[in-house]
Design a protein around this motif. Structure first.
Motif, PDB file in Angstrom:
ATOM      1  N   ALA A   1      -1.687  23.065  15.133  1.00  0.00           N
ATOM      2  CA  ALA A   1      -1.716  23.805  13.658  1.00  0.00           C
ATOM      3  C   ALA A   1      -1.424  23.643  12.790  1.00  0.00           C
ATOM      4  CB  ALA A   1       0.023  24.523  13.931  1.00  0.00           C
ATOM      5  N   LYS A   2      -2.188  23.969  11.652  1.00  0.00           N
ATOM      6  CA  LYS A   2      -2.345  23.111   9.960  1.00  0.00           C
ATOM      7  C   LYS A   2      -1.169  23.147   9.299  1.00  0.00           C
ATOM      8  CE  LYS A   2      -7.641  24.739  10.399  1.00  0.00           C
ATOM      9  NZ  LYS A   2      -8.170  25.247  10.840  1.00  0.00           N
ATOM     10  N   GLY A   3      -1.526  22.513   8.235  1.00  0.00           N
ATOM     11  CA  GLY A   3      -0.799  22.635   7.113  1.00  0.00           C
ATOM     12  C   GLY A   3       0.827  22.547   8.040  1.00  0.00           C
ATOM     13  N   LYS A   4       1.847  22.067   6.542  1.00  0.00           N
ATOM     14  CA  LYS A   4       3.240  22.006   6.953  1.00  0.00           C
ATOM     15  C   LYS A   4       3.817  22.306   8.818  1.00  0.00           C
ATOM     16  CE  LYS A   4       3.753  21.453   2.186  1.00  0.00           C
ATOM     17  NZ  LYS A   4       5.227  22.337   1.226  1.00  0.00           N
ATOM     18  N   THR A   5       3.210  23.116   8.597  1.00  0.00           N
ATOM     19  CA  THR A   5       3.978  24.563   9.663  1.00  0.00           C
ATOM     20  C   THR A   5       3.714  24.164  11.139  1.00  0.00           C
ATOM     21  OG1 THR A   5       1.739  25.970  10.168  1.00  0.00           O
ATOM     22  CG2 THR A   5       3.461  26.609   9.146  1.00  0.00           C
ATOM     23  N   ARG A   6       3.037  22.853  11.226  1.00  0.00           N
ATOM     24  CA  ARG A   6       2.750  22.222  12.556  1.00  0.00           C
ATOM     25  C   ARG A   6       3.627  20.563  12.854  1.00  0.00           C
ATOM     26  NH1 ARG A   6      -0.429  16.819  12.403  1.00  0.00           N
ATOM     27  NH2 ARG A   6      -1.856  17.109  13.662  1.00  0.00           N
ATOM     28  N   THR A   7       5.152  20.261  12.184  1.00  0.00           N
ATOM     29  CA  THR A   7       5.956  19.893  12.428  1.00  0.00           C
ATOM     30  C   THR A   7       6.914  20.948  12.753  1.00  0.00           C
ATOM     31  OG1 THR A   7       4.899  17.855  11.798  1.00  0.00           O
ATOM     32  CG2 THR A   7       6.805  17.481  12.341  1.00  0.00           C
ATOM     33  N   ALA A   8       7.916  20.488  13.568  1.00  0.00           N
ATOM     34  CA  ALA A   8       8.932  20.957  13.762  1.00  0.00           C
ATOM     35  C   ALA A   8      10.308  20.009  13.920  1.00  0.00           C
ATOM     36  CB  ALA A   8       9.267  22.248  13.968  1.00  0.00           C
ATOM     37  N   THR A   9      11.282  20.027  13.550  1.00  0.00           N
ATOM     38  CA  THR A   9      12.373  19.222  13.362  1.00  0.00           C
ATOM     39  C   THR A   9      13.484  19.785  14.223  1.00  0.00           C
ATOM     40  OG1 THR A   9      13.211  18.443  11.284  1.00  0.00           O
ATOM     41  CG2 THR A   9      11.444  17.335  12.149  1.00  0.00           C
ATOM     42  N   GLN A  10      15.189  19.062  14.898  1.00  0.00           N
ATOM     43  CA  GLN A  10      16.315  19.625  14.681  1.00  0.00           C
ATOM     44  C   GLN A  10      16.894  18.550  15.084  1.00  0.00           C
ATOM     45  OE1 GLN A  10      18.419  21.688  14.898  1.00  0.00           O
ATOM     46  NE2 GLN A  10      17.153  23.312  15.519  1.00  0.00           N
ATOM     47  N   TRP A  11      18.147  18.580  14.873  1.00  0.00           N
ATOM     48  CA  TRP A  11      18.562  17.295  14.757  1.00  0.00           C
ATOM     49  C   TRP A  11      20.684  18.189  15.583  1.00  0.00           C
ATOM     50  CZ3 TRP A  11      23.723  16.907  12.412  1.00  0.00           C
ATOM     51  CH2 TRP A  11      23.433  17.726  11.410  1.00  0.00           C
ATOM     52  N   ILE A  12      20.674  17.070  16.290  1.00  0.00           N
ATOM     53  CA  ILE A  12      22.263  17.444  16.477  1.00  0.00           C
ATOM     54  C   ILE A  12      23.282  15.980  16.241  1.00  0.00           C
ATOM     55  CG2 ILE A  12      21.683  16.647  18.962  1.00  0.00           C
ATOM     56  CD1 ILE A  12      24.143  19.153  19.682  1.00  0.00           C
ATOM     57  N   ASP A  13      24.450  15.926  15.842  1.00  0.00           N
ATOM     58  CA  ASP A  13      25.088  14.484  16.447  1.00  0.00           C
ATOM     59  C   ASP A  13      25.959  14.569  16.859  1.00  0.00           C
ATOM     60  OD1 ASP A  13      26.968  17.042  15.231  1.00  0.00           O
ATOM     61  OD2 ASP A  13      28.236  16.019  14.836  1.00  0.00           O
TER      62      ASP A  13
ATOM     63  N   LYS B   1       9.311  35.844  13.663  1.00  0.00           N
ATOM     64  CA  LYS B   1       7.475  36.207  14.102  1.00  0.00           C
ATOM     65  C   LYS B   1       6.804  35.677  13.357  1.00  0.00           C
ATOM     66  CE  LYS B   1      10.766  40.985  14.257  1.00  0.00           C
ATOM     67  NZ  LYS B   1      11.100  41.936  14.191  1.00  0.00           N
ATOM     68  N   LYS B   2       7.380  34.978  12.071  1.00  0.00           N
ATOM     69  CA  LYS B   2       6.342  34.459  11.249  1.00  0.00           C
ATOM     70  C   LYS B   2       5.483  33.771  12.191  1.00  0.00           C
ATOM     71  CE  LYS B   2       9.111  34.163   6.724  1.00  0.00           C
ATOM     72  NZ  LYS B   2       9.650  33.396   5.676  1.00  0.00           N
ATOM     73  N   GLU B   3       5.721  32.625  12.864  1.00  0.00           N
ATOM     74  CA  GLU B   3       4.489  32.398  14.265  1.00  0.00           C
ATOM     75  C   GLU B   3       4.780  30.641  13.208  1.00  0.00           C
ATOM     76  OE1 GLU B   3       1.179  34.152  14.302  1.00  0.00           O
ATOM     77  OE2 GLU B   3       1.897  35.864  15.862  1.00  0.00           O
ATOM     78  N   ARG B   4       5.910  29.851  13.512  1.00  0.00           N
ATOM     79  CA  ARG B   4       5.550  28.844  12.667  1.00  0.00           C
ATOM     80  C   ARG B   4       6.366  28.660  13.898  1.00  0.00           C
ATOM     81  NH1 ARG B   4       7.705  29.401   6.222  1.00  0.00           N
ATOM     82  NH2 ARG B   4       6.214  29.714   5.912  1.00  0.00           N
ATOM     83  N   LEU B   5       5.568  26.702  14.258  1.00  0.00           N
ATOM     84  CA  LEU B   5       6.282  25.989  15.235  1.00  0.00           C
ATOM     85  C   LEU B   5       8.204  25.726  14.535  1.00  0.00           C
ATOM     86  CD1 LEU B   5       6.101  24.188  17.639  1.00  0.00           C
ATOM     87  CD2 LEU B   5       5.556  22.478  15.987  1.00  0.00           C
ATOM     88  N   THR B   6       8.808  26.012  15.929  1.00  0.00           N
ATOM     89  CA  THR B   6      10.516  26.751  15.770  1.00  0.00           C
ATOM     90  C   THR B   6      10.619  25.298  16.978  1.00  0.00           C
ATOM     91  OG1 THR B   6      10.328  28.267  14.250  1.00  0.00           O
ATOM     92  CG2 THR B   6      12.137  27.612  15.048  1.00  0.00           C
ATOM     93  N   LEU B   7      11.991  25.337  16.976  1.00  0.00           N
ATOM     94  CA  LEU B   7      13.154  24.414  17.724  1.00  0.00           C
ATOM     95  C   LEU B   7      14.094  25.219  17.980  1.00  0.00           C
ATOM     96  CD1 LEU B   7      12.195  20.405  17.333  1.00  0.00           C
ATOM     97  CD2 LEU B   7      10.790  22.374  18.630  1.00  0.00           C
ATOM     98  N   SER B   8      14.659  25.186  19.258  1.00  0.00           N
ATOM     99  CA  SER B   8      16.381  26.149  19.716  1.00  0.00           C
ATOM    100  C   SER B   8      17.049  24.999  18.970  1.00  0.00           C
ATOM    101  CB  SER B   8      16.452  26.675  20.746  1.00  0.00           C
ATOM    102  OG  SER B   8      16.058  25.647  21.498  1.00  0.00           O
ATOM    103  N   GLY B   9      18.451  25.008  18.997  1.00  0.00           N
ATOM    104  CA  GLY B   9      19.410  24.024  19.221  1.00  0.00           C
ATOM    105  C   GLY B   9      19.113  22.803  20.377  1.00  0.00           C
ATOM    106  N   ILE B  10      19.694  21.640  19.826  1.00  0.00           N
ATOM    107  CA  ILE B  10      20.019  20.835  21.328  1.00  0.00           C
ATOM    108  C   ILE B  10      20.659  20.644  22.353  1.00  0.00           C
ATOM    109  CG2 ILE B  10      19.478  18.824  21.752  1.00  0.00           C
ATOM    110  CD1 ILE B  10      18.035  18.443  19.104  1.00  0.00           C
ATOM    111  N   PHE B  11      21.306  21.070  23.434  1.00  0.00           N
ATOM    112  CA  PHE B  11      21.880  21.180  24.097  1.00  0.00           C
ATOM    113  C   PHE B  11      22.082  18.792  24.658  1.00  0.00           C
ATOM    114  CE2 PHE B  11      21.096  25.454  25.062  1.00  0.00           C
ATOM    115  CZ  PHE B  11      22.732  26.073  25.150  1.00  0.00           C
ATOM    116  N   LEU B  12      23.248  18.593  24.560  1.00  0.00           N
ATOM    117  CA  LEU B  12      23.361  16.529  24.907  1.00  0.00           C
ATOM    118  C   LEU B  12      24.099  17.386  26.525  1.00  0.00           C
ATOM    119  CD1 LEU B  12      21.997  14.702  23.770  1.00  0.00           C
ATOM    120  CD2 LEU B  12      24.387  14.526  22.369  1.00  0.00           C
TER     121      LEU B  12
END
Length: 750
Positions: free
Chosen positions: A733-745, A609-620
């Motif tokens: 987008a602007k500021g810190k919300t312009r980049t989103a990351t997600q990782w999986i091992d 709801k904060k409308e920030r760029l977000t990534l789901s989990g990664i299906f590998l």
């Protein structure tokens, strides 16, 4: 279960329909940038060994042992400046048990951790690029663990004011003092089963746990260290009572029967003290099987152990409390856990403050005396726990971070000393085990030795039988801080939002089919029956979702062969009402063999709801092999996404969703850049160039976008643990919300 499996398969098929982008090739990058060299295992100095050293003890190092054939304990030796002494010889130690000298049979110095290196001076050229996304955390495997640290916040006995400084010290530890190979957990004594979090080396998870620490208004500590003194209207100087509070109908002793609030306060104090000790006992028992140098750092406002000699009305059950303390320290000694205690009040101010209101000098003196006595008595328990387990009691310092640093320095190494106990050590007197007291001396001048106080006279395995009932077995597995190995389990939990306003955690649990005991049935069928218990804990330690089922699987033919070879995947969907940090704990029990396995995982659910760029989990998953080509990896997408093991040379597909991307008003399209990074042991081995996101034939709405790529694992990539990181940048987008990351091992195997 079939419906759940169908839904997850549909979800998986939906996201795998996304066209794969241009294949990345970490193999070429790995050839240009060789993988970082493997760090050799830390070698332990080899001081002279006593002669002879029994052959059966050769593998019994690093741990405290109490058996009928060997008693082995740890000891820390420091000089006058508190520096570790590492070059002592066996003949410089003298070990006494109940006053009787013991012949040393085992002796070694164990280097538990290297001293923390000084932070390098950063030149302008060496400063990190703050615009670059942070690398993913480095997973810590059991063989790499050097220290295991439970940071225990006694929210039942710490004031709101002191808790602020405790959290600041914890943050400093995570940001500056953690080392590679450290496992840590932030635990609150008032959070029950959910408090025993998964030990991790992930700094972000630890920071999240620290942020969730809150003052407990139901505990035994108030807002500040000492309650404000209230003015006594009858105790006026020169009044009818002559300044005698007793003559004026006031109590001259704390806890007097005429003070109706004192009895209630005593009761609350006793209840929450038992709660603190019970939580510590729970934590210590859970740490028994953990690797590395194990320690508990307890931050607390303290608790008294003995009755107040000045108060004849003190009715607290000190015998029960003392017995609880003895049992707790014995458990800690047997689990090789050292307890360090820290007075969270720091340099406590017992003088009068502006919050106090006193009627005369006599009342002021009484308040000062009571506060001094309270400070001393509340430190009794903290001092006892540290002294009995070979730890340190840190007090009278407002720099709690420096206190933590002192504790970490104390853990750099220790001596492991063993001897053969006499049979009388384990003999019972009047049906009860006795406490055997250690006394260790070092003949070298100018040094100080600290060790454990002793142990109860029973050998390992005699104290408590292994859990036998289904409930006992499952509870033991659920409360274990690490994954239990009775059954081979792998857990993968991924955040997803399949529709607007919904939050779902898809959890895939892989069970090693070869460890299930199968029963024969007519027609060549095989049957397996297993119990599954899954608990989802919220940030407050409360259970927000529970699964408790018994499943029956009947297989034969090719399906049986596939299950024995590749295992089976159990699918769970947990709908959540609000974002936050959650922890999933799962235990599986084979009904026939009574083997039990457990697994746990943290998952961060963002607030969409904060409308920030977000990534789901990664299906590998492994890609389907081309026609006429032998498959390098598996073709079961659910198993691949759960186990995450791929052979060298495998083509791997990874899929995820992008939420809250900005769209251009005129065209309604997004302007996203995607990038892939591959890490091994925290070092980058491959980084793709940033590429524009191509929605293909899918509608270009920014609320929920499907994304994915194919990555070719090079045949020259060495086997081992890797981390895949996806970086998405929104140019609108602007500021810190312009980049989103997600990782999986995942793991590369031969």
């Amino acid at each position: 279960m079939k419906k759940q499996l169908a839904r997850v398969l549909a979800l998986l098929l939906l996201i795998t329909q996304a066209p794969a982008a241009r294949t990345a090739s970490p193999e070429r990058e790995a050839r240009r940038t060789p993988a970082p060299p493997q760090q050799p295992a830390q070698q332990r100095p080899a001081p002279p060994q006593p002669s002879p050293t029994p052959a059966e003890d050769a593998g019994e190092d690093d741990v405290v042992r109490i058996t009928s054939n060997l008693v082995q304990f740890d000891a820390v030796v420091t000089d006058r400046q508190g520096r570790l002494v590492t070059d002592l010889r066996p003949e410089e130690f003298e070990v006494l048990l109940d006053g009787k000298r013991q012949e040393i049979s085992n002796f070694a110095f164990v280097a538990a951790a290297q001293p923390a290196a000084a932070a390098p001076v950063r030149t302008p050229e060496a400063r990190p690029d703050r615009s670059a996304p942070p690398p993913p955390p480095v997973p810590v495997r059991a063989g790499q663990v050097r220290r295991t640290i439970a940071l225990v916040v006694d929210d039942l006995g710490t004031s709101a004011t002191d808790l602020y400084y405790v959290k600041r010290a914890l943050k400093k530890f995570v940001e500056e003092q953690m080392q590679p190979g450290d496992l840590a957990a932030v635990i609150q004594t008032g959070k029950g089963l959910g408090a025993l979090q998964q030990f991790t080396g992930d700094r972000q998870l630890l920071q999240r746990a620290i942020d969730s620490v809150r003052w407990n208004p139901l505990g035994r500590a108030g807002v500040s260290s000492f309650a404000a003194a209230e003015r006594d209207p009858l105790a006026q100087a020169g009044g009818a009572s002559g300044g005698n509070p007793a003559a004026a109908g006031q109590s001259s002793e704390p806890g007097d029967a005429r003070d109706p609030g004192a009895a209630l306060e005593e009761f609350r104090e006793g209840v929450f003290t038992v709660g603190t000790l019970g939580a510590l006992d729970f934590i210590v028992r859970g740490m028994k099987e953990l690797p590395g140098r194990k320690s508990v750092i307890l931050f607390s406002g303290g608790f008294p152990v003995f009755r107040d000699a000045r108060n004849p009305n003190d009715s607290r059950d000190t015998e029960r409390l003392a017995e609880s303390l003895r049992r707790l320290t014995d458990q800690a000694n047997r689990a090789s856990v050292v307890i360090y205690t820290m007075d969270a009040r720091g340099l406590a101010v017992t003088s009068l403050t502006a919050a106090d209101s006193v009627g005369n000098a006599q009342q002021a003196l009484r308040v000062l005396q009571e506060r001094g006595d309270e400070l001393t008595r509340n430190r009794e328990g903290l001092s006892y726990l540290a002294e009995q387990t070979g730890g340190l009691f840190i007090k009278d310092t407002n720099d709690l971070g420096a206190g933590v640093r002192r504790v970490l320095e104390d853990q750099r190494g220790y001596y492991l000393v063993g001897f053969r106990p006499a049979a009388e050590v384990f003999e019972r007197a009047d049906g009860r085990t006795r406490f055997n007291k250690f006394e260790v001396k070092v003949t070298r001048p100018g040094v100080r030795v600290r060790t454990r106080a002793g142990f109860y006279g029973y050998a390992e395995g005699e104290a408590k039988p292994a859990p036998r009932t289904r409930a006992e077995q499952m509870l033991a597995a659920l409360t274990s801080p690490l994954t239990s190995g009775g059954l081979g389990l792998r857990l993968t939990s991924l955040f997803n939002s399949p529709a607007e306003g919904t939050i779902v955690v898809d959890s895939l649990l892989h069970v090693d089919g070869s460890r299930l005991q199968l029963a024969d049935e007519p027609g060549g069928w095989k049957r397996a029956v297993f119990d599954v218990v899954a608990l989802t804990f919220g940030e407050n330690g409360q259970v927000v979702d529970e699964i408790n089922r018994t499943e029956t699987v009947r297989v034969r033919g090719d399906v049986l062969e596939s299950m024995l070879k590749g295992g089976l995947v159990y699918v769970m969907k947990v709908p959540l009402k609000k974002p936050g940090a959650y922890q999933l704990r799962v235990a599986v029990r084979d009904a026939a063999s009574e083997r039990v396995g457990s697994a746990s995982q943290f998952i961060e659910v963002p607030d969409l709801k904060k409308e920030r760029l977000t990534l789901s989990g990664i299906f590998l998953t492994a890609a389907e092999p081309a026609a006429g080509q032998e498959g390098a990896g598996g073709t079961d997408p659910l198993r691949d996404a759960t186990v995450r093991q791929f052979r060298q040379g495998t083509a791997v597909d990874f899929r995820y969703h992008i939420y809250n991307a900005k769209v251009e008003g005129a065209s309604g399209r997004t302007r996203l850049q995607t990038q892939t990074r591959l890490f091994r042991d925290g070092q980058p081995v491959y980084q793709s160039p940033a590429q524009p996101y191509d929605p293909g034939a899918r509608p270009a709405t920014g609320a929920r976008l499907e994304a994915g790529r194919r990555m070719q694992l090079g045949t020259q990539l060495p086997p081992g643990e890797y981390v895949l990181q996806v970086v998405v940048t929104d140019e609108l987008a602007k500021g810190k919300t312009r980049t989103a990351t997600q990782w999986i091992d995942f793991e590369i195997i031969k």
